[in-house]
Each structure stands twice: as C-alpha cells, then as structure tokens.
Write a protein that holds these residues in place. Structure first.
Motif, PDB file in Angstrom:
ATOM      1  N   ILE A   1      45.482  63.913  26.600  1.00  0.00           N
ATOM      2  CA  ILE A   1      45.066  65.306  26.422  1.00  0.00           C
ATOM      3  C   ILE A   1      45.880  66.239  27.312  1.00  0.00           C
ATOM      4  CG2 ILE A   1      43.169  66.936  26.718  1.00  0.00           C
ATOM      5  CD1 ILE A   1      41.242  64.712  25.898  1.00  0.00           C
ATOM      6  N   ALA A   2      45.991  65.908  28.591  1.00  0.00           N
ATOM      7  CA  ALA A   2      46.674  66.793  29.538  1.00  0.00           C
ATOM      8  C   ALA A   2      48.139  66.996  29.170  1.00  0.00           C
ATOM      9  CB  ALA A   2      46.551  66.231  30.953  1.00  0.00           C
ATOM     10  N   VAL A   3      48.831  65.898  28.886  1.00  0.00           N
ATOM     11  CA  VAL A   3      50.258  66.005  28.582  1.00  0.00           C
ATOM     12  C   VAL A   3      50.466  66.605  27.191  1.00  0.00           C
ATOM     13  CG1 VAL A   3      52.427  64.744  28.331  1.00  0.00           C
ATOM     14  CG2 VAL A   3      50.788  64.071  30.105  1.00  0.00           C
ATOM     15  N   GLY A   4      49.656  66.183  26.220  1.00  0.00           N
ATOM     16  CA  GLY A   4      49.788  66.725  24.869  1.00  0.00           C
ATOM     17  C   GLY A   4      49.561  68.227  24.829  1.00  0.00           C
ATOM     18  N   VAL A   5      48.538  68.701  25.533  1.00  0.00           N
ATOM     19  CA  VAL A   5      48.254  70.140  25.600  1.00  0.00           C
ATOM     20  C   VAL A   5      49.413  70.876  26.269  1.00  0.00           C
ATOM     21  CG1 VAL A   5      46.802  71.875  26.737  1.00  0.00           C
ATOM     22  CG2 VAL A   5      45.745  69.975  25.494  1.00  0.00           C
ATOM     23  N   THR A   6      49.934  70.313  27.351  1.00  0.00           N
ATOM     24  CA  THR A   6      51.056  70.941  28.054  1.00  0.00           C
ATOM     25  C   THR A   6      52.266  71.098  27.138  1.00  0.00           C
ATOM     26  OG1 THR A   6      50.350  70.130  30.222  1.00  0.00           O
ATOM     27  CG2 THR A   6      52.687  70.662  29.966  1.00  0.00           C
ATOM     28  N   LEU A   7      52.587  70.060  26.380  1.00  0.00           N
ATOM     29  CA  LEU A   7      53.732  70.127  25.475  1.00  0.00           C
ATOM     30  C   LEU A   7      53.514  71.168  24.378  1.00  0.00           C
ATOM     31  CD1 LEU A   7      54.561  66.319  25.083  1.00  0.00           C
ATOM     32  CD2 LEU A   7      55.622  67.983  26.596  1.00  0.00           C
TER      33      LEU A   7
ATOM     34  N   PHE B   1      38.075  72.395  24.756  1.00  0.00           N
ATOM     35  CA  PHE B   1      37.560  71.031  24.591  1.00  0.00           C
ATOM     36  C   PHE B   1      36.130  71.014  25.133  1.00  0.00           C
ATOM     37  CE2 PHE B   1      42.011  70.470  24.179  1.00  0.00           C
ATOM     38  CZ  PHE B   1      42.268  69.240  23.573  1.00  0.00           C
ATOM     39  N   SER B   2      35.171  70.857  24.253  1.00  0.00           N
ATOM     40  CA  SER B   2      33.766  71.018  24.653  1.00  0.00           C
ATOM     41  C   SER B   2      33.324  70.012  25.713  1.00  0.00           C
ATOM     42  CB  SER B   2      32.858  70.913  23.427  1.00  0.00           C
ATOM     43  OG  SER B   2      32.991  69.644  22.808  1.00  0.00           O
ATOM     44  N   CYS B   3      33.946  68.845  25.767  1.00  0.00           N
ATOM     45  CA  CYS B   3      33.585  67.833  26.770  1.00  0.00           C
ATOM     46  C   CYS B   3      34.686  67.649  27.808  1.00  0.00           C
ATOM     47  CB  CYS B   3      33.297  66.491  26.099  1.00  0.00           C
ATOM     48  SG  CYS B   3      31.930  66.533  24.928  1.00  0.00           S
ATOM     49  N   GLY B   4      35.616  68.569  27.863  1.00  0.00           N
ATOM     50  CA  GLY B   4      36.723  68.417  28.795  1.00  0.00           C
ATOM     51  C   GLY B   4      37.522  67.177  28.458  1.00  0.00           C
ATOM     52  N   PHE B   5      37.826  66.375  29.462  1.00  0.00           N
ATOM     53  CA  PHE B   5      38.603  65.153  29.249  1.00  0.00           C
ATOM     54  C   PHE B   5      37.704  63.947  28.955  1.00  0.00           C
ATOM     55  CE2 PHE B   5      41.287  67.801  32.018  1.00  0.00           C
ATOM     56  CZ  PHE B   5      42.465  67.810  31.281  1.00  0.00           C
ATOM     57  N   ARG B   6      36.409  64.147  28.995  1.00  0.00           N
ATOM     58  CA  ARG B   6      35.480  63.035  28.738  1.00  0.00           C
ATOM     59  C   ARG B   6      35.395  62.727  27.245  1.00  0.00           C
ATOM     60  NH1 ARG B   6      30.137  65.260  31.214  1.00  0.00           N
ATOM     61  NH2 ARG B   6      31.066  67.160  30.354  1.00  0.00           N
ATOM     62  N   LYS B   7      34.887  61.551  26.963  1.00  0.00           N
ATOM     63  CA  LYS B   7      34.723  61.148  25.566  1.00  0.00           C
ATOM     64  C   LYS B   7      33.531  61.832  24.935  1.00  0.00           C
ATOM     65  CE  LYS B   7      34.100  57.021  22.688  1.00  0.00           C
ATOM     66  NZ  LYS B   7      33.962  55.546  22.695  1.00  0.00           N
TER      67      LYS B   7
ATOM     68  N   PRO C   1      29.542  64.162  26.215  1.00  0.00           N
ATOM     69  CA  PRO C   1      28.854  64.812  27.347  1.00  0.00           C
ATOM     70  C   PRO C   1      28.099  63.858  28.258  1.00  0.00           C
ATOM     71  CG  PRO C   1      28.438  65.985  25.290  1.00  0.00           C
ATOM     72  CD  PRO C   1      29.098  64.704  24.925  1.00  0.00           C
ATOM     73  N   GLN C   2      27.699  62.695  27.747  1.00  0.00           N
ATOM     74  CA  GLN C   2      26.916  61.759  28.549  1.00  0.00           C
ATOM     75  C   GLN C   2      27.774  60.937  29.520  1.00  0.00           C
ATOM     76  OE1 GLN C   2      25.991  62.260  25.139  1.00  0.00           O
ATOM     77  NE2 GLN C   2      24.443  63.578  26.089  1.00  0.00           N
ATOM     78  N   LYS C   3      29.079  60.902  29.289  1.00  0.00           N
ATOM     79  CA  LYS C   3      29.951  60.085  30.128  1.00  0.00           C
ATOM     80  C   LYS C   3      30.135  60.718  31.504  1.00  0.00           C
ATOM     81  CE  LYS C   3      30.814  56.990  26.971  1.00  0.00           C
ATOM     82  NZ  LYS C   3      30.313  55.606  27.109  1.00  0.00           N
ATOM     83  N   ARG C   4      30.001  59.905  32.529  1.00  0.00           N
ATOM     84  CA  ARG C   4      30.137  60.402  33.903  1.00  0.00           C
ATOM     85  C   ARG C   4      31.512  60.142  34.499  1.00  0.00           C
ATOM     86  NH1 ARG C   4      24.333  58.835  36.792  1.00  0.00           N
ATOM     87  NH2 ARG C   4      22.997  59.998  35.343  1.00  0.00           N
ATOM     88  N   THR C   5      32.337  59.407  33.767  1.00  0.00           N
ATOM     89  CA  THR C   5      33.697  59.146  34.235  1.00  0.00           C
ATOM     90  C   THR C   5      34.692  59.445  33.121  1.00  0.00           C
ATOM     91  OG1 THR C   5      33.594  56.809  33.586  1.00  0.00           O
ATOM     92  CG2 THR C   5      32.958  57.368  35.848  1.00  0.00           C
ATOM     93  N   THR C   6      35.943  59.602  33.503  1.00  0.00           N
ATOM     94  CA  THR C   6      36.991  59.968  32.560  1.00  0.00           C
ATOM     95  C   THR C   6      38.009  58.841  32.438  1.00  0.00           C
ATOM     96  OG1 THR C   6      36.762  62.273  33.237  1.00  0.00           O
ATOM     97  CG2 THR C   6      38.769  61.680  32.040  1.00  0.00           C
ATOM     98  N   PRO C   7      38.202  58.302  31.234  1.00  0.00           N
ATOM     99  CA  PRO C   7      39.227  57.259  31.063  1.00  0.00           C
ATOM    100  C   PRO C   7      40.613  57.818  31.378  1.00  0.00           C
ATOM    101  CG  PRO C   7      37.728  57.311  29.184  1.00  0.00           C
ATOM    102  CD  PRO C   7      37.444  58.537  29.990  1.00  0.00           C
ATOM    103  N   ARG C   8      41.369  57.071  32.121  1.00  0.00           N
ATOM    104  CA  ARG C   8      42.686  57.534  32.568  1.00  0.00           C
ATOM    105  C   ARG C   8      43.615  57.811  31.387  1.00  0.00           C
ATOM    106  NH1 ARG C   8      45.238  53.870  37.094  1.00  0.00           N
ATOM    107  NH2 ARG C   8      43.611  54.902  38.321  1.00  0.00           N
ATOM    108  N   VAL C   9      43.623  56.898  30.408  1.00  0.00           N
ATOM    109  CA  VAL C   9      44.525  57.046  29.262  1.00  0.00           C
ATOM    110  C   VAL C   9      44.165  58.277  28.443  1.00  0.00           C
ATOM    111  CG1 VAL C   9      45.324  55.952  27.133  1.00  0.00           C
ATOM    112  CG2 VAL C   9      44.990  54.572  29.172  1.00  0.00           C
ATOM    113  N   ARG C  10      42.872  58.540  28.314  1.00  0.00           N
ATOM    114  CA  ARG C  10      42.424  59.718  27.566  1.00  0.00           C
ATOM    115  C   ARG C  10      42.874  61.008  28.276  1.00  0.00           C
ATOM    116  NH1 ARG C  10      38.581  60.578  23.699  1.00  0.00           N
ATOM    117  NH2 ARG C  10      37.772  62.703  23.595  1.00  0.00           N
ATOM    118  N   PHE C  11      42.730  61.010  29.603  1.00  0.00           N
ATOM    119  CA  PHE C  11      43.169  62.174  30.373  1.00  0.00           C
ATOM    120  C   PHE C  11      44.657  62.427  30.169  1.00  0.00           C
ATOM    121  CE2 PHE C  11      45.315  63.877  34.077  1.00  0.00           C
ATOM    122  CZ  PHE C  11      44.588  65.033  34.332  1.00  0.00           C
TER     123      PHE C  11
END
Length: 364
Positions: free
Chosen positions: A304-310, A283-289, A291-301
């Motif tokens: 991605i995290a749970v979907g990737v794990t599954l 994921f080129s921007c990690g959990f962020r929306k 590259p310019q975003k300095r914070t990560t939306p909780r729902v987005r995290f």
C-alpha cells in the motif's frame, strides 16, 4: 605433493598477513561496581544525556520480558555468576561527553537492575525464590536490600583508544550469539549516519502508529523503523529487488552514507507524509486488513505505502473516491497477493506494488 605444501604454505602466509592487518590493539580495564553505585551512574542525568554510563543510539530497546528480568534478578540475589558488561570510555573534545561510559553489551542487564533497584520491577515466575514472586525490592528485609546493593557487577572497560568503529564491531560480534538481533537492530548496531537518525525520527510518528498499529513487542524490536527502511528502499528502486529483503535494504541504507537530513530529508519526508495523508483520507482501515485487526502485516504495509507513493508521483494532485478503494483494498484478490506463499519473491513484490499503484490511479 610438493606443490600442495607450497600452496598451503602460501595460504598460511597470506592468512598471517590478514590477521596482522585486522588485529586491534585494544586496551581495557576490568572494574567492579556495587549495584548501589552502578545504578545511579546509569540513572542520574539520563534524561539530559549526562549520565556517567549510557545506552548509545545503536543499541536495541528494552526487550526483556518481566520473566526474563525476574530470572536475572533471582540469579543476582542467590549469587550466580553474572556475565561481564562491556563498556567503552568515550574520547571527545566536548567535556560534556568525554569520559562517559558507553554500554557496548549489557543494556538489558543494567536496565533490569535499575528497574528492580527503583521498585519498578515486580518479580514473577521465579523457580527457586518462589516466596519473592509478586514482590518488589522494597519488600526485601533491610539487611537483604543492603546486601543486594553491595553486590558487585564486573565491567570490561575499553579505554578511550577504542574508536566508534571498534565499539560497533564488538557490538555486532558479541550479539551474533544468544537471542539474535533482528535486521533493524543490527543496522543500528553496525551502520551509522544521519539516514538512520532520520528513520528513527519518522518511525516515532503517532500518525503512522494510528494507521499501522503494531504489538508492543514489535515496537520494542523497532519494527516501525524496519517498515520505514523498506518503504524508502522499495520506493526508490523496487524493480531492482532480487530475492533477499535483508540484503536489499542493507545495501540501500549503506548507499545513504552521505545522507544529510537538512538537505536530503525534506523531499523524502514530504513524500512520506503525503502518502500517509492519502492513506488516512482514502483507506478506511489504514494499512490494516480490517478494523478488528490490532496489528499490521508487513507485506500489506509495503504494498500500500509504496504503491500509493508511485501513484502520487505519476499524478501528484490525484483525487480518488474512497469507496472505490475499499472495494479492492479489503478484497480477496489483494489479500491473496499479500498473504500467499513466496510473498517476498521478486515477481510477487513487483506485482503487488504495481497492483496498488494501478488500482489507486483507476479509483479517480
């Protein structure tokens, strides 16, 4: 009418039985310490966990803003009444621990006093002592510094009869007013066990913080710990989620009361680290929306995290083409799934997690 009185009397009797069953026999002593004595008791030996007065693990981090700290110091200087600090005498067979005072309520105040007394706090936005704005403790006249040091702070000290359950219960009830604790701070205050220690350790990961940046204020309020708790709760049984995120996560944490890190931790940590590495590599921007975003939306995290794990559970050796992931991970369709109204409803939670899982599996 007679039956109603009998029923009311029956409730009163049962109510009295409940009162007696839950009443706590708590001994306490009221003490007063000058600031020049209180601060060293908190600071000396803190790094080694040997200070006389200490902040327990379940307490929130230092979250007062510089303005809040300054207003408190202003109150102390001009002689306004200061609320009691609640502390508890620790009973233990370990002589390194026994007799120390655990702060049950008042960590923000004692940290502020320490910061000012040691010249770490610069006063700001004072409304009454305006000439002290921009100054430190050392800028006061020597006479005023001496008077400040002699100012006494009152403590209600619970005796060693107060067990850990009693201290945590008091912490929860005292903090039910004022600035509310967030769910993660409450869990640390009310719940206990090795699972939360495990969560705290993983939440300090620099790898996580690079992939999912949060604001300084969010970090202080333990939002990384919240992300971890939600991740494990959803990864284990997201399909059982109904409607309350707080209740769902609380129930999950309580279910881990018998968690032993040396036994149960390695599997969970390995899966967690594998997920982080996958996100980092694909994921080129990690959990962020973006590259310019300095914070990560909780729902987005979460998605991605749970979907990737599954997906990795289904195909442990999954190798994907990062370019294919970028086409949907930062696209409009996924963005709607994690930002629309009702994002925490059961159907939307399941839909966005499954969306990520299926997209990852199709990105081979």
């Amino acid at each position: 009418m007679e039956n109603n009185f009998e029923k009311k009397d029956d409730f009163s009797i049962k109510g009295e039985e409940q009162i007696k069953r839950h009443m706590r026999d708590i001994d306490y002593i009221i003490r007063e310490y000058p600031i020049e004595v209180l601060v060293p008791k908190y600071l000396v030996g803190a790094e080694d966990g040997k200070n006389d007065i200490f902040v327990p693990d379940y307490q929130r981090d230092f979250v007062w803003s510089e303005e809040q700290q300054s207003r408190f110091i202003e109150s102390v200087i001009i002689g306004l009444p200061i609320p009691y600090l609640f502390v508890a005498d620790i009973s233990s067979d370990d002589e390194d621990i026994a007799g120390r005072l655990e702060i049950v309520d008042g960590t923000q105040r004692i940290r502020t006093l320490s910061a000012y007394f040691t010249n770490e706090l610069k006063l700001s936005n004072l409304e009454k002592l305006t000439f002290l704005n921009g100054t430190y403790f050392s800028d006061l006249l020597p006479s005023r510094r001496r008077r400040f040091g002699r100012t006494t702070i009152r403590l209600i000290e619970l005796t060693e009869k107060a067990d850990e359950e009693t201290r945590r219960d008091m912490f929860d009830r005292i903090n039910s007013g004022g600035e509310p604790l967030n769910p993660m701070e409450t869990r640390y205050g009310v719940l206990k066990g090795e699972f939360l220690k495990f969560i705290r350790r993983l939440a300090s990961s620099e790898h996580l913080r690079l992939l999912a940046p949060l604001s300084a204020a969010s970090i202080k309020r333990r939002d990384y710990d919240e992300l971890l708790c939600r991740y494990f709760a959803y990864s284990d049984n997201y399909e059982l989620f109904q409607k309350s995120v707080i209740d769902f996560v609380d129930q999950y944490v309580r279910s881990k009361s018998d968690f032993i890190e040396s036994i149960d931790g390695p599997r969970l940590e390995a899966e967690w680290n594998k997920m982080l590495s996958f996100v980092s590599n694909n994921f080129s921007c990690g959990f962020r929306k973006d590259p310019q975003k300095r914070t990560t939306p909780r729902v987005r995290f979460e998605a991605i995290a749970v979907g990737v794990t599954l997906a990795l559970r289904e195909k442990p050796d999954l190798i994907v083409i990062p370019e294919k992931i970028d086409t949907w991970a930062y696209g409009e369709e996924f963005d709607k799934l994690v930002t629309s109204d009702g994002a925490n409803s059961r159907p939307r939670l399941i839909k966005r997690i499954n969306y990520v899982k299926e997209k990852v599996l199709k990105s081979c």
